[in-house]
Design a protein around this motif. Structure first.
Motif, PDB file in Angstrom:
ATOM      1  N   THR A 295      -8.809  70.851 158.591  1.00 30.23           N
ATOM      2  CA  THR A 295      -9.326  69.785 159.457  1.00 30.23           C
ATOM      3  C   THR A 295     -10.742  69.422 159.026  1.00 30.23           C
ATOM      4  OG1 THR A 295     -10.078  71.489 161.015  1.00 30.23           O
ATOM      5  CG2 THR A 295      -7.924  70.503 161.419  1.00 30.23           C
ATOM      6  N   TYR A 296     -11.011  68.119 158.982  1.00 29.00           N
ATOM      7  CA  TYR A 296     -12.327  67.627 158.573  1.00 29.00           C
ATOM      8  C   TYR A 296     -12.829  66.558 159.540  1.00 29.00           C
ATOM      9  CZ  TYR A 296     -12.583  70.213 154.222  1.00 29.00           C
ATOM     10  OH  TYR A 296     -12.672  71.228 153.295  1.00 29.00           O
ATOM     11  N   GLY A 297     -13.020  66.934 160.791  1.00 26.82           N
ATOM     12  CA  GLY A 297     -13.602  66.027 161.771  1.00 26.82           C
ATOM     13  C   GLY A 297     -12.879  64.708 161.845  1.00 26.82           C
ATOM     14  N   SER A 298     -13.623  63.640 161.792  1.00 24.10           N
ATOM     15  CA  SER A 298     -13.037  62.300 161.916  1.00 24.10           C
ATOM     16  C   SER A 298     -12.232  61.900 160.688  1.00 24.10           C
ATOM     17  CB  SER A 298     -14.143  61.268 162.149  1.00 24.10           C
ATOM     18  OG  SER A 298     -15.048  61.255 161.061  1.00 24.10           O
ATOM     19  N   HIS A 299     -12.311  62.684 159.613  1.00 26.09           N
ATOM     20  CA  HIS A 299     -11.556  62.354 158.405  1.00 26.09           C
ATOM     21  C   HIS A 299     -10.118  62.847 158.465  1.00 26.09           C
ATOM     22  CE1 HIS A 299     -15.216  60.932 156.586  1.00 26.09           C
ATOM     23  NE2 HIS A 299     -15.792  62.113 156.676  1.00 26.09           N
ATOM     24  N   GLY A 300      -9.753  63.562 159.506  1.00 28.24           N
ATOM     25  CA  GLY A 300      -8.374  64.024 159.637  1.00 28.24           C
ATOM     26  C   GLY A 300      -8.118  65.279 158.826  1.00 28.24           C
ATOM     27  N   LEU A 301      -6.851  65.477 158.429  1.00 30.43           N
ATOM     28  CA  LEU A 301      -6.465  66.658 157.661  1.00 30.43           C
ATOM     29  C   LEU A 301      -6.522  66.363 156.169  1.00 30.43           C
ATOM     30  CD1 LEU A 301      -3.432  68.132 159.652  1.00 30.43           C
ATOM     31  CD2 LEU A 301      -5.866  68.551 159.921  1.00 30.43           C
ATOM     32  N   GLU A 302      -6.998  67.336 155.409  1.00 37.48           N
ATOM     33  CA  GLU A 302      -7.076  67.195 153.962  1.00 37.48           C
ATOM     34  C   GLU A 302      -6.507  68.440 153.300  1.00 37.48           C
ATOM     35  OE1 GLU A 302     -10.953  66.034 152.642  1.00 37.48           O
ATOM     36  OE2 GLU A 302     -11.192  64.547 154.235  1.00 37.48           O
ATOM     37  N   VAL A 303      -6.130  68.309 152.036  1.00 38.87           N
ATOM     38  CA  VAL A 303      -5.535  69.404 151.283  1.00 38.87           C
ATOM     39  C   VAL A 303      -6.603  70.026 150.390  1.00 38.87           C
ATOM     40  CG1 VAL A 303      -3.749  70.080 149.633  1.00 38.87           C
ATOM     41  CG2 VAL A 303      -3.277  68.292 151.323  1.00 38.87           C
ATOM     42  N   VAL A 304      -6.726  71.347 150.477  1.00 43.41           N
ATOM     43  CA  VAL A 304      -7.734  72.103 149.731  1.00 43.41           C
ATOM     44  C   VAL A 304      -7.027  73.186 148.918  1.00 43.41           C
ATOM     45  CG1 VAL A 304      -9.679  73.694 149.965  1.00 43.41           C
ATOM     46  CG2 VAL A 304      -9.568  71.648 151.383  1.00 43.41           C
ATOM     47  N   MET A 305      -7.505  73.416 147.703  1.00 40.99           N
ATOM     48  CA  MET A 305      -6.973  74.479 146.856  1.00 40.99           C
ATOM     49  C   MET A 305      -7.918  75.672 146.897  1.00 40.99           C
ATOM     50  SD  MET A 305      -6.247  74.453 142.751  1.00 40.99           S
ATOM     51  CE  MET A 305      -4.845  73.347 142.870  1.00 40.99           C
ATOM     52  N   LEU A 306      -7.419  76.820 147.368  1.00 36.71           N
ATOM     53  CA  LEU A 306      -8.214  78.042 147.405  1.00 36.71           C
ATOM     54  C   LEU A 306      -7.923  78.863 146.156  1.00 36.71           C
ATOM     55  CD1 LEU A 306     -10.106  79.922 149.090  1.00 36.71           C
ATOM     56  CD2 LEU A 306      -8.020  81.030 149.922  1.00 36.71           C
ATOM     57  N   SER A 307      -8.977  79.210 145.423  1.00 31.12           N
ATOM     58  CA  SER A 307      -8.835  80.010 144.198  1.00 31.12           C
ATOM     59  C   SER A 307      -9.907  81.079 144.175  1.00 31.12           C
ATOM     60  CB  SER A 307      -8.927  79.118 142.953  1.00 31.12           C
ATOM     61  OG  SER A 307     -10.163  78.398 142.942  1.00 31.12           O
ATOM     62  N   PHE A 308      -9.651  82.158 143.417  1.00 31.74           N
ATOM     63  CA  PHE A 308     -10.570  83.293 143.350  1.00 31.74           C
ATOM     64  C   PHE A 308     -11.122  83.425 141.938  1.00 31.74           C
ATOM     65  CE2 PHE A 308      -7.885  84.126 146.969  1.00 31.74           C
ATOM     66  CZ  PHE A 308      -8.789  84.564 147.930  1.00 31.74           C
ATOM     67  N   HIS A 309     -12.443  83.686 141.878  1.00 29.11           N
ATOM     68  CA  HIS A 309     -13.151  83.768 140.608  1.00 29.11           C
ATOM     69  C   HIS A 309     -14.091  84.979 140.666  1.00 29.11           C
ATOM     70  CE1 HIS A 309     -11.861  79.547 139.868  1.00 29.11           C
ATOM     71  NE2 HIS A 309     -11.991  79.470 141.185  1.00 29.11           N
TER      72      HIS A 309
END
Length: 494
Positions: A295-309
């Motif tokens: 969730t991103y406030g007024s921008h609605g839902l967005e897709v995020v890629m979680l990766s480990f480094h």
């Protein structure tokens, strides 16, 4: 081919025997003058194995052998001899290659009615368009997106994945077909645009370069309605939301602007896609990396890629907004600096939470000044040592969690227990990605499929839920290829 030629009896092995037969008397005498071998050794020496040529095998066995070879090797095999070329026209061979290499599970025998062979399907559809199979990010301004191109039956289909409606972060992704490719006749594959009120209709796909291709609708008038774009947009709203524009405008204004931009620009112009990979996983990762809806406030839902480094975890936007575009690193989590939350009553105080996070930020700043190596474990902060003594006895045991008073959230349906928390930073910026800066925050791991982030400066909370869809042909060929991909998509929006 040289190996095949020798097996067939037409290669160097036959020439070697002929050279032996053409030896002159002197050569024969020299050979005869060589010392004799031990008679005992001659008696125990195994007789030479009888020579067998592939050409002598029955056609049924050759079909089975050829069907087990990669399809890309079969054209070279067809050049060996006429018999091989004739056998390679057997549809059984190509049916197996379609199934094993591309997962085609349909009854390919049905193709005989249309006059299209399995060999045509392999060569003119699957092999020709193999480079566009996988996961892609469309170039739609700052908004990005997610496209998965897969073999679906006897089609190649491009599915566009969209986040669920705001704020239902745990709902499944929505998906729609953008284009499909199939064999209408033996000559060549047909590309069809799947959007428009008169569709499907003629489209075009061009492979621009490695890991990049473009699509274009050749009949954009089929996306038009007599009432113009306003009617087109209202029709889309009724089909997509089941409600009118007036009903949802104030509640989801930003998301509507995003979707209108995508809807009106995606099908009128040539759209470019760039390949992305799912992040590779390692045994010591905090959780399984992958794609998450947030969730991103007024921008609605967005897709995020979680990766480990190593000692860091990063969240990279696959879909974005006018403030933080797709491709940018939205959150970064420092896995070296774990934060132990206070009890629920103290956690309700935003000032108390802010104090804990800012103390860790100061510790990180001092470590950076001292030039500590990134992979070196930092010295424990006194507050951290005291908090560690209060941690649950069992590492997997959760602790109560509640949002501090004054922190806004799009959804109140967040987990009330969490596993652990870490210090992190979040990227914020003005409209048009102006004045970007990283600000301190708190990363909260709820379980294997959900995490959250509290943005201190914004006093807001984002909840992320794992995308459960299975994306095919999306694994990175190597960790280096994944890292290169991350740098490339970020550079496009920097």
């Amino acid at each position: 081919m040289a190996v095949c030629a020798r097996l067939c009896g037409v290669g160097p092995s036959r020439g070697c025997r002929r050279r032996q037969q053409r030896r002159g008397p002197a050569e024969t005498a020299a050979a005869d003058s060589e010392p004799d071998t031990d008679p005992e050794e001659e008696r125990i020496e195994a007789p030479p194995a009888p020579r067998c040529s592939l050409l002598e095998l029955p056609p049924e066995l050759l079909v089975e052998i050829f069907a087990s070879l990669p399809g890309t090797d079969l054209p070279s095999l067809a050049q060996v001899c006429t018999k091989f070329r004739r056998i390679l026209h057997t549809d059984t061979i190509w049916r197996r290659r379609c199934r094993e290499e591309y997962g085609v599970c349909e009854n390919l025998r049905k193709l005989e009615i249309t006059g299209v062979s399995c060999r045509d399907v392999y060569a003119k559809l699957l092999h020709r368009y193999r480079h566009i199979l996988g996961l892609w990010q469309p170039d739609i301004g700052p908004y990005g997106g997610l496209l998965n191109v897969v073999v679906d039956g006897l089609f190649i289909i491009g599915w566009m994945y969209l986040p669920p409606h705001d704020p239902h972060v745990d709902d499944p992704m929505r998906f729609k077909p953008l284009f499909r490719i199939h064999l209408m006749e033996r000559k060549s594959a047909t590309v069809e645009c799947m959007y428009g009120h008169k569709g499907p209709h003629n489209g075009h796909i061009q492979i621009v370069k490695k890991d990049e291709f473009s699509t274009k609708c050749n009949q954009t008038d089929h996306h038009r309605m007599s009432g113009g774009r306003q009617e087109e947009f209202r029709t889309w709203l009724r089909e997509e939301w089941g409600r009118t524009l007036e009903d949802i405008f104030h509640e989801h204004m930003q998301e509507l602007i995003l979707m209108k931009f995508i809807y009106t620009s995606q099908y009128d112009n040539c759209l470019t896609y760039r390949r992305i990979y799912l992040p590779p996983s390692r045994p010591d990762d905090l959780i399984q990396p992958g794609l998450f809806k947030g969730t991103y406030g007024s921008h609605g839902l967005e897709v995020v890629m979680l990766s480990f480094h190593g000692r860091l975890a990063r969240g990279t936007k696959i879909t974005g907004d006018p403030n933080i575009p797709a491709g940018q690193q939205t959150v970064e989590i420092d896995l070296r600096h774990r934060i132990q939350l206070p009890d629920v009553e103290n956690l309700r105080s935003f000032n108390e939470l802010s104090r804990l996070v800012l103390e860790v930020r100061e510790q990180v700043r001092l470590e950076q000044q001292e030039g500590q190596h990134e992979d070196k474990e930092p010295a424990a902060h006194p507050a951290q040592e005291a908090a560690a003594a209060q941690q649950p006895a069992q590492s997997g045991q959760g602790q109560p969690f509640v949002l501090p008073v004054g922190v806004s959230s799009r959804s109140e349906d967040y987990p009330r227990t969490c596993r652990m928390c870490f210090y992190g930073t979040g990227l914020i910026a003005g409209h048009g990605f102006t004045s970007p800066e990283r600000t301190p925050g708190l990363f909260i791991l709820f379980d294997e499929d959900r995490f959250g982030f509290i943005w201190l400066e914004l006093k807001s909370f984002s909840l992320y839920s794992r995308v459960q869809a299975a994306f095919r042909n999306a694994d990175a060929p190597s960790p280096q290829a994944f890292d290169d991909m991350l740098r490339n998509i970020q550079a496009l929006t920097s």
